[in-house]
Scaffold this motif. Structure first.
Motif, mmCIF file in Angstrom:
data_model
loop_
_atom_site.group_PDB
_atom_site.id
_atom_site.type_symbol
_atom_site.label_atom_id
_atom_site.label_comp_id
_atom_site.label_asym_id
_atom_site.label_seq_id
_atom_site.Cartn_x
_atom_site.Cartn_y
_atom_site.Cartn_z
ATOM 1 N N CYS A 182 -9.635 0.495 -5.259
ATOM 2 C CA CYS A 182 -8.884 1.677 -4.810
ATOM 3 C C CYS A 182 -8.946 2.797 -5.848
ATOM 4 C CB CYS A 182 -7.432 1.302 -4.533
ATOM 5 S SG CYS A 182 -6.459 2.702 -3.928
ATOM 6 N N VAL A 225 0.860 -1.178 0.000
ATOM 7 C CA VAL A 225 0.000 0.000 0.000
ATOM 8 C C VAL A 225 0.898 1.229 0.000
ATOM 9 C CG1 VAL A 225 -1.781 1.292 1.233
ATOM 10 C CG2 VAL A 225 -1.802 -1.202 1.301
ATOM 11 N N CYS A 254 -2.536 6.934 -0.361
ATOM 12 C CA CYS A 254 -3.820 6.503 0.215
ATOM 13 C C CYS A 254 -4.528 7.661 0.896
ATOM 14 C CB CYS A 254 -3.561 5.374 1.224
ATOM 15 S SG CYS A 254 -5.036 4.804 2.081
ATOM 16 N N ASP A 287 -7.429 5.569 -5.705
ATOM 17 C CA ASP A 287 -6.158 6.293 -5.728
ATOM 18 C C ASP A 287 -5.012 5.475 -6.304
ATOM 19 O OD1 ASP A 287 -7.240 8.624 -4.413
ATOM 20 O OD2 ASP A 287 -7.359 7.362 -2.621
ATOM 21 N N CYS A 293 -12.299 -6.613 0.871
ATOM 22 C CA CYS A 293 -11.364 -7.707 1.145
ATOM 23 C C CYS A 293 -12.047 -8.828 1.925
ATOM 24 C CB CYS A 293 -10.160 -7.203 1.932
ATOM 25 S SG CYS A 293 -8.959 -8.505 2.279
ATOM 26 N N CYS A 332 -9.239 -5.430 -3.802
ATOM 27 C CA CYS A 332 -8.754 -4.170 -3.249
ATOM 28 C C CYS A 332 -8.108 -3.306 -4.333
ATOM 29 C CB CYS A 332 -7.762 -4.430 -2.119
ATOM 30 S SG CYS A 332 -6.337 -5.425 -2.613
ATOM 31 N N TYR A 376 -12.273 1.590 1.055
ATOM 32 C CA TYR A 376 -12.891 0.668 0.094
ATOM 33 C C TYR A 376 -12.196 -0.689 0.107
ATOM 34 C CZ TYR A 376 -15.321 4.717 -1.947
ATOM 35 O OH TYR A 376 -16.100 5.821 -2.148
ATOM 36 N N CYS A 377 -10.885 -0.683 0.214
ATOM 37 C CA CYS A 377 -10.136 -1.954 0.224
ATOM 38 C C CYS A 377 -10.546 -2.813 1.421
ATOM 39 C CB CYS A 377 -8.635 -1.695 0.238
ATOM 40 S SG CYS A 377 -8.063 -0.683 1.621
ATOM 41 N N ARG A 378 -10.753 -2.186 2.550
ATOM 42 C CA ARG A 378 -11.179 -2.930 3.749
ATOM 43 C C ARG A 378 -12.569 -3.513 3.562
ATOM 44 N NH1 ARG A 378 -10.008 0.669 8.933
ATOM 45 N NH2 ARG A 378 -10.564 -1.283 9.937
ATOM 46 N N CYS A 428 -9.955 5.949 2.293
ATOM 47 C CA CYS A 428 -11.378 5.819 1.973
ATOM 48 C C CYS A 428 -11.963 4.538 2.577
ATOM 49 C CB CYS A 428 -11.606 5.861 0.467
ATOM 50 S SG CYS A 428 -10.942 4.447 -0.433
ATOM 51 N N ALA A 434 -3.438 3.052 -5.034
ATOM 52 C CA ALA A 434 -2.425 3.000 -3.980
ATOM 53 C C ALA A 434 -2.102 1.569 -3.540
ATOM 54 C CB ALA A 434 -2.891 3.815 -2.774
ATOM 55 N N ILE A 435 -2.704 0.568 -4.180
ATOM 56 C CA ILE A 435 -2.490 -0.822 -3.771
ATOM 57 C C ILE A 435 -1.904 -1.616 -4.928
ATOM 58 C CG2 ILE A 435 -3.601 -2.944 -2.973
ATOM 59 C CD1 ILE A 435 -5.736 -1.165 -1.683
#
Length: 87
Positions: A66, A14, A19, A68, A29, A62, A24-26, A22, A70-71
């Motif tokens: 994302c 990450v 990041c 952004d 997942c 994820c 969203y990834c959490r 936000c 960022a992952i």
């Protein structure tokens, strides 16, 4: 007999500076790989971090969620340690 994929076969990265927390990834997942960092990035956000990367199954939900970018998910090189037995 083929080798089974091992847990932790994927590397999760990450970009803490990219990041915006936000979450969203959490949300997407299925293996609870992500958690909140205990520091603020340069933009003033507490970024998400991979707190349980060994749980990653490489689904990349994820990555696609994302906004952004960022992952990053990468497959780790797997050392073959199982062998077929010939009879």
């Amino acid at each position: 007999m083929a080798c089974e994929p091992k847990q932790g076969a994927y590397q999760v990265e990450v970009d803490g500076q990219g990041c915006k927390a936000c979450g969203y990834c959490r949300e997407v997942c299925p293996r609870e790989v992500f958690g909140q960092a205990d520091y603020f990035n340069d933009k003033g956000y507490k970024p998400v971090q991979a707190t349980a990367p060994e749980n990653c199954i490489g689904c990349r939900r994820c990555f696609f969620a994302c906004p952004d970018f960022a992952i990053n998910i990468a497959k780790r090189p797997v050392k073959e340690d199982c062998h077929e037995k010939s009879i």
